[in-house]
Design an enzyme around this catalytic site. Structure first.
Site, PDB file in Angstrom:
ATOM      1  N   CYS A  12       0.858  -1.173   0.000  1.00 53.43           N
ATOM      2  CA  CYS A  12       0.000   0.000   0.000  1.00 53.43           C
ATOM      3  C   CYS A  12       0.898   1.228   0.000  1.00 53.43           C
ATOM      4  O   CYS A  12       2.100   1.137   0.198  1.00 53.43           O
ATOM      5  CB  CYS A  12      -0.901   0.012   1.233  1.00 53.43           C
ATOM      6  SG  CYS A  12      -2.036  -1.388   1.334  1.00 53.43           S
ATOM      7  N   GLY A  38      -1.113   0.413  -4.992  1.00 55.71           N
ATOM      8  CA  GLY A  38      -2.431  -0.100  -4.647  1.00 55.71           C
ATOM      9  C   GLY A  38      -3.496   0.530  -5.511  1.00 55.71           C
ATOM     10  O   GLY A  38      -3.531   1.751  -5.667  1.00 55.71           O
ATOM     11  N   ASN A 112       0.843   1.054   5.924  1.00 55.58           N
ATOM     12  CA  ASN A 112       1.450   0.222   4.894  1.00 55.58           C
ATOM     13  C   ASN A 112       2.190  -0.901   5.597  1.00 55.58           C
ATOM     14  O   ASN A 112       3.057  -0.649   6.432  1.00 55.58           O
ATOM     15  CB  ASN A 112       2.423   1.037   4.036  1.00 55.58           C
ATOM     16  CG  ASN A 112       3.198   0.166   3.062  1.00 55.58           C
ATOM     17  OD1 ASN A 112       2.730  -0.888   2.657  1.00 55.58           O
ATOM     18  ND2 ASN A 112       4.385   0.608   2.685  1.00 55.58           N
ATOM     19  N   GLY A 113       1.842  -2.150   5.259  1.00 59.32           N
ATOM     20  CA  GLY A 113       2.501  -3.292   5.872  1.00 59.32           C
ATOM     21  C   GLY A 113       1.507  -4.319   6.358  1.00 59.32           C
ATOM     22  O   GLY A 113       0.334  -4.325   5.957  1.00 59.32           O
ATOM     23  N   TYR A 252      11.181  -4.619  -7.554  1.00 57.55           N
ATOM     24  CA  TYR A 252       9.898  -4.583  -8.242  1.00 57.55           C
ATOM     25  C   TYR A 252       8.948  -3.467  -7.815  1.00 57.55           C
ATOM     26  O   TYR A 252       8.400  -2.752  -8.643  1.00 57.55           O
ATOM     27  CB  TYR A 252       9.184  -5.935  -8.077  1.00 57.55           C
ATOM     28  CG  TYR A 252       7.760  -5.923  -8.577  1.00 57.55           C
ATOM     29  CD1 TYR A 252       7.496  -5.896  -9.944  1.00 57.55           C
ATOM     30  CD2 TYR A 252       6.681  -5.905  -7.698  1.00 57.55           C
ATOM     31  CE1 TYR A 252       6.192  -5.860 -10.421  1.00 57.55           C
ATOM     32  CE2 TYR A 252       5.384  -5.867  -8.161  1.00 57.55           C
ATOM     33  CZ  TYR A 252       5.136  -5.848  -9.522  1.00 57.55           C
ATOM     34  OH  TYR A 252       3.864  -5.804  -9.985  1.00 57.55           O
TER      35      TYR A 252
END
Length: 470
Positions: A12, A38, A112-113, A252
């Site tokens: 995210c 996201g 985020n996570g 990536y």
């Protein structure tokens, strides 16, 4: 590689700004630059110093935030989020930021996570009377904050952060301050910047570039930043632990124009490609990369090998996120809707196809088939990450162990399954060297658990139960 097709999905993205008269607009543009992290939902919470207002929805930033919506989001500070569902399902209720109101004041969270002990904490809290409104592990922190027993919000947040484990980058906002926290291992990227008198935080530095902010530094593992009208203050809620930022951020996830811990992502990917050319020298006519994240590595491979880089695959950028596939047979042709081989480039050629990873192998097989159908004499696949053999519990959807093709197949077996003439993965050591982080840890301060199975945090039974299950 195309994440939605191959099973490797982004985490995210979070953003926060304090002290800017156009906070909502700044957040909109920042979230747009983080959209790659996201695409399922997005939201913005703003404050004018007296109250918090929220708007969120399922969809892309440009779909959710119309000009009419933006005109109603006024305030000097804001936090925002773009979501890919990891822990917890999709649906409007799980779109972040999450906003909580109480007599003592309002609280908004963006995360985020992924927390590895979220299910355990949630079970305990429910036994004590807590009622959860979402299936997101983000909500766990809000309950811990309100139940901490501390009087000051800063101490409430610190108390809560000490109880959670896993990967987390949080931005938390009340009516009169914004707090930013990064997990003790620094598994997620998070940076700090300034625009005039306003402070900003973001998952990636590309968000600062788009709004003209000046990068200050990376948020440190275990650090808690308190930002308000008086300025910024740094404290720590955790002791030092080995640094373990996700290696896939370099390979990536992050945009090539972002910098992570002083390393430009595009440059790191080029070095990965150059290292691959050393580890996997191949006689061929052209080098091509799978758009978009593998282009940098493909350029690096071409430069180091002396084999020309060519655009052998073209990405169709007009296949919408909500495209309705009417049948299973068409659904299985999803790669053809997203990618097309350039026959004039690959026909009659020996092709080196550079990609960032192989998860299930189905997409790789289809791309190899497309290239050969377009006339490629040979297709040699080189991968700029080691084989992904283990699932991630920190916010990346790398499926279960059973679904990861490298967990139960040798490199030669994978080569046969995808139909390539040869297949080479970069070595773990070569990957770490190419990325270029300087650290005394044997893993160069990166999390490489999906490659090695060595996780930086304790794993709980509720995480491990998915290790071998579909």
């Amino acid at each position: 590689m195309l994440a939605e097709l191959k099973g490797l999905n982004e985490e995210c993205g979070i953003f926060g700004v304090w002290g800017h008269q156009d906070a909502a607009s700044i957040t909109y543009y920042a979230l747009h630059s983080l959209q790659h992290r996201g695409q399922e939902g997005t939201g913005i919470v703003v404050t004018d110093g007296t109250k918090l207002d929220i708007f969120k929805g399922e969809g892309l930033v440009t779909e959710v935030f119309t000009s009419e919506v933006m005109s109603k989001l006024s305030g000097k500070s804001a936090i925002g989020h773009v979501r890919y569902a990891t822990a917890g399902g999709s649906g409007y209720e799980n779109v972040q930021p999450l906003l909580f109101n109480s007599e003592s004041g309002s609280l908004a969270l963006a995360h985020n996570g992924n927390l590895v002990n979220a299910k355990l904490i949630k079970s305990i809290l429910e036994q004590q009377g807590s009622i959860f409104q979402t299936s997101s592990d983000t909500e766990v922190l809000a309950h811990l904050i309100r139940r901490s027993g501390e009087r000051r919000i800063k101490e409430q947040v610190k108390s809560a952060l000490k109880q959670i484990e896993g990967a987390f980058a949080y931005v938390i906002m009340t009516e009169n301050e914004m707090m930013v926290a990064l997990d003790p291992h620094g598994l997620r990227p998070l940076s700090l910047a300034r625009l005039g008198d306003a402070y900003m935080v973001a998952s990636e530095t590309c968000a600062f570039d788009v709004v003209g902010a000046e990068f200050i530094r990376d948020v440190l593992p275990g650090e808690l930043l308190i930002i308000n009208d008086e300025g910024i203050k740094s404290e720590f809620f955790s002791e030092n632990k080995p640094s373990a930022i996700c290696a896939m951020e370099y390979i990536y996830f992050s945009r090539p124009d972002s910098n992570i811990h002083g390393i430009n992502v595009h440059s790191a990917r080029k070095r990965l490609g150059k290292k691959l050319a050393i580890e996997a020298p191949i006689v061929a006519d052209v080098v091509t990369g799978v758009p978009d994240s593998s282009i940098s590595a493909a350029i690096g491979y071409a430069e180091a090998s002396g084999i020309p880089y060519e655009m052998g695959l073209v990405k169709n950028r007009y296949v919408g996120r909500t495209f309705i596939q009417p049948s299973q047979s068409l659904r299985e042709q999803g790669v053809k809707m997203k990618l097309s081989p350039v026959r004039g480039v690959v026909e009659g050629k020996r092709v080196i196809m550079v990609d960032d990873s192989i998860v299930r192998g189905t997409t790789s097989r289809r791309i190899v088939t497309m290239l050969k159908d377009a006339g490629a004499l040979e297709v040699h696949v080189v991968i700029s990450s080691p084989p992904i053999k283990n699932p991630c519990f920190y916010g990346i959807d790398t499926s279960t162990k059973e679904e990861l093709i490298a967990s139960s197949n040798s490199v030669e077996e994978i080569r046969e399954l995808i139909g390539a003439d040869s297949l080479t993965f970069i070595s773990t050591e070569g990957m770490l060297e190419a990325i270029g982080r300087i650290d005394t840890d044997k893993n160069c301060g990166q999390c490489v658990a999906c490659f090695t199975g060595e996780y930086p945090t304790e794993l709980y039974p509720e995480s491990l139960q998915y290790y071998y299950q579909k």
